[in-house]
Write a protein that holds these residues in place. Structure first.
Motif, short mmCIF file in Angstrom:
data_model
loop_
_atom_site.label_atom_id
_atom_site.label_comp_id
_atom_site.label_asym_id
_atom_site.label_seq_id
_atom_site.Cartn_x
_atom_site.Cartn_y
_atom_site.Cartn_z
N GLU A 238 0.83 -1.11 0.18
CA GLU A 238 0.07 0.08 0.03
C GLU A 238 0.97 1.02 0.12
O GLU A 238 0.51 2.25 -0.69
N GLU A 239 1.77 1.14 0.70
CA GLU A 239 2.98 2.35 0.75
C GLU A 239 3.57 2.49 -0.48
O GLU A 239 3.75 3.83 -0.92
N LEU A 240 4.06 1.37 -1.11
CA LEU A 240 4.60 1.42 -2.15
C LEU A 240 3.63 1.92 -3.18
O LEU A 240 3.79 2.92 -4.15
N LYS A 241 2.20 1.55 -3.03
CA LYS A 241 1.42 2.06 -4.19
C LYS A 241 1.18 3.43 -4.28
O LYS A 241 1.11 4.26 -5.22
N LYS A 242 1.12 4.21 -2.97
CA LYS A 242 1.17 5.67 -2.60
C LYS A 242 2.48 6.33 -3.16
O LYS A 242 2.33 7.38 -3.94
N LYS A 243 3.45 5.57 -2.86
CA LYS A 243 4.88 6.34 -3.40
C LYS A 243 4.61 6.40 -5.02
O LYS A 243 5.06 7.28 -5.57
N VAL A 244 4.09 5.24 -5.51
CA VAL A 244 4.04 5.10 -7.14
C VAL A 244 3.18 6.22 -7.42
O VAL A 244 3.44 6.99 -8.47
N GLU A 245 1.98 6.38 -6.87
CA GLU A 245 0.94 7.29 -7.39
C GLU A 245 1.47 8.65 -7.07
O GLU A 245 1.51 9.65 -7.76
N GLU A 246 2.32 8.98 -6.17
CA GLU A 246 3.13 10.42 -5.96
C GLU A 246 4.10 10.57 -6.94
O GLU A 246 4.10 11.61 -7.50
N LEU A 247 4.68 9.35 -7.26
CA LEU A 247 5.81 9.39 -8.27
C LEU A 247 5.12 9.77 -9.57
O LEU A 247 5.56 10.62 -10.65
N GLU A 248 3.90 8.93 -9.93
CA GLU A 248 3.42 9.11 -11.17
C GLU A 248 2.70 10.88 -11.24
O GLU A 248 2.60 11.59 -12.40
N SER A 249 2.29 11.13 -9.84
CA SER A 249 1.73 12.66 -10.17
C SER A 249 3.07 13.56 -10.30
O SER A 249 2.85 14.68 -11.00
N LYS A 250 4.18 13.31 -9.70
CA LYS A 250 5.06 14.14 -9.91
C LYS A 250 5.84 13.83 -11.52
O LYS A 250 6.06 15.21 -12.09
N ALA A 251 5.56 12.78 -11.93
CA ALA A 251 5.88 12.72 -13.21
C ALA A 251 5.04 13.52 -14.42
O ALA A 251 5.45 14.05 -15.42
N LYS A 252 3.73 13.31 -13.86
CA LYS A 252 2.67 14.14 -14.61
C LYS A 252 3.09 15.64 -14.65
O LYS A 252 2.97 16.35 -15.63
N GLU A 253 3.58 16.05 -13.44
CA GLU A 253 3.69 17.45 -13.29
C GLU A 253 5.07 17.78 -13.98
O GLU A 253 5.16 18.97 -14.61
N ALA A 254 5.88 16.97 -13.73
CA ALA A 254 7.37 17.35 -14.73
C ALA A 254 7.17 17.24 -16.11
O ALA A 254 7.55 17.92 -17.10
N GLU A 255 6.06 16.42 -16.73
CA GLU A 255 5.71 16.39 -17.99
C GLU A 255 4.98 17.52 -18.29
O GLU A 255 5.20 18.28 -19.41
N GLU A 256 4.16 18.24 -17.47
CA GLU A 256 3.53 19.45 -17.75
C GLU A 256 4.29 20.48 -17.83
O GLU A 256 4.37 21.52 -18.75
N LEU A 257 5.42 20.39 -16.94
CA LEU A 257 6.70 21.29 -16.80
C LEU A 257 7.56 21.39 -17.95
O LEU A 257 7.86 22.58 -18.60
N GLN A 258 7.70 20.14 -18.63
CA GLN A 258 8.46 19.97 -19.89
C GLN A 258 7.62 20.80 -21.05
O GLN A 258 8.11 21.41 -21.93
N ASN A 259 6.35 20.29 -20.85
CA ASN A 259 5.56 20.96 -21.93
C ASN A 259 5.44 22.60 -21.84
O ASN A 259 5.52 23.24 -23.10
#
Length: 286
Positions: A238-259
């Protein structure tokens, strides 16, 4: 002259008859008369021959060594020596028995009658004859004394045997009573044993049941431990899932920033082009 001899006596009188005949016939064999000339050894010889005769007569009646020893008042070892011919007396009496068995009793009796009638004069010197005659009378007297002693010993042995029989009867009665008591105790013990066996069987069944429960309890503990492990792993997941979600969220933010960066870079590029064109226009106007 023919004498009927009980070679295998059955009754007491037959045993005594054979015993007396063996002793008397052995005593007056010429070689035995020669052996017992010495007065110092005569009594020993007569006693040994009497015991040997008594032992062999009783052996022929089927008595055991221990019975013969008890009746004659001698040790079993002494009786065995006489019976096996390991003693000189036993050997001589055994030879006499064999002579009688071979039908040579008449010859032995003739020798004795010759001595009694003085016929021995014909075969020995006068002086020797007188000595032998004296020896004969002494032997005859000693034989009667030994015979009386043997009979007295037998009577004493008989009384002892009677007493032993009474004692044995009392002992048997006592043992019989003890046997009954022991049988009763044994019966009670068997009942108790059956009860104990039933209880032991029940105890074994309970022990088996306890072992089963212990095994199940152990299995439950193992399962509980496994569940805890799985729960911990689930928690970690569950904790890993949360971390993954956080990472996915950050990855999305990073992608938006890249855009946005790309958009800004494109805007900067356009501005640079505009500035360049404006500069060219200014240069051309100048």
């Amino acid at each position: 002259m023919s004498v009927e001899v009980p070679l295998n006596p059955i009754t007491r009188s037959e045993i005594h008859q054979l015993e007396s005949l063996l002793l008397f016939a052995t005593l007056f064999r010429p070689e035995v008369i020669e052996l017992i000339k010495d007065p110092a050894e005569r009594l020993t010889w007569v006693d040994s021959l009497a015991v040997a005769a008594g032992a062999i007569a009783r052996e022929k009646a089927g008595m055991t060594v221990s019975e013969i020893a008890r009746e004659l008042g001698r040790t079993e070892a002494t009786i065995r020596k006489h019976l096996k011919g390991e003693s000189k007396a036993g050997q001589l009496v055994r030879e006499t028995y064999e002579l009688i068995k071979q039908g040579k009793l008449d010859e032995l009796i003739k020798t004795i009658e010759m001595i009694e009638k003085g016929g021995l004069k014909e075969v020995v010197a006068k002086e020797e004859y007188e000595k032998l005659l004296q020896e004969y009378e002494k032997l005859k007297q000693e034989f009667e004394e030994i015979k009386a002693k043997v009979e007295a010993a037998e009577l004493e042995s008989l009384e002892k045997a009677k007493k032993e029989i009474e004692d044995l009867k009392a002992e048997i009665e006592k043992l019989t009573q003890e046997k009954k008591e022991l049988e009763k105790e044994l019966k009670e013990a068997k009942v108790k044993l059956m009860e104990y066996e039933a209880k032991a069987k029940r105890a074994e069944e309970l022990e088996a049941r306890v072992r089963e429960l212990e095994e199940k309890s152990k299995r439950v503990e193992e399962l509980e431990s496994r569940v805890k492990e799985l729960e911990e792993k689930a928690k970690e997941a569950e904790e890993l899932k949360k971390k993954v979600e956080e990472l996915e969220s950050k990855a999305k933010e990073a992608e938006e920033l890249q855009n946005k960066v790309k958009e800004l870079e494109a805007e900067v590029s356009r501005l640079k082009e505009g500035i360049k064109k404006a500069k060219e226009i200014l240069d051309s106007l100048a």
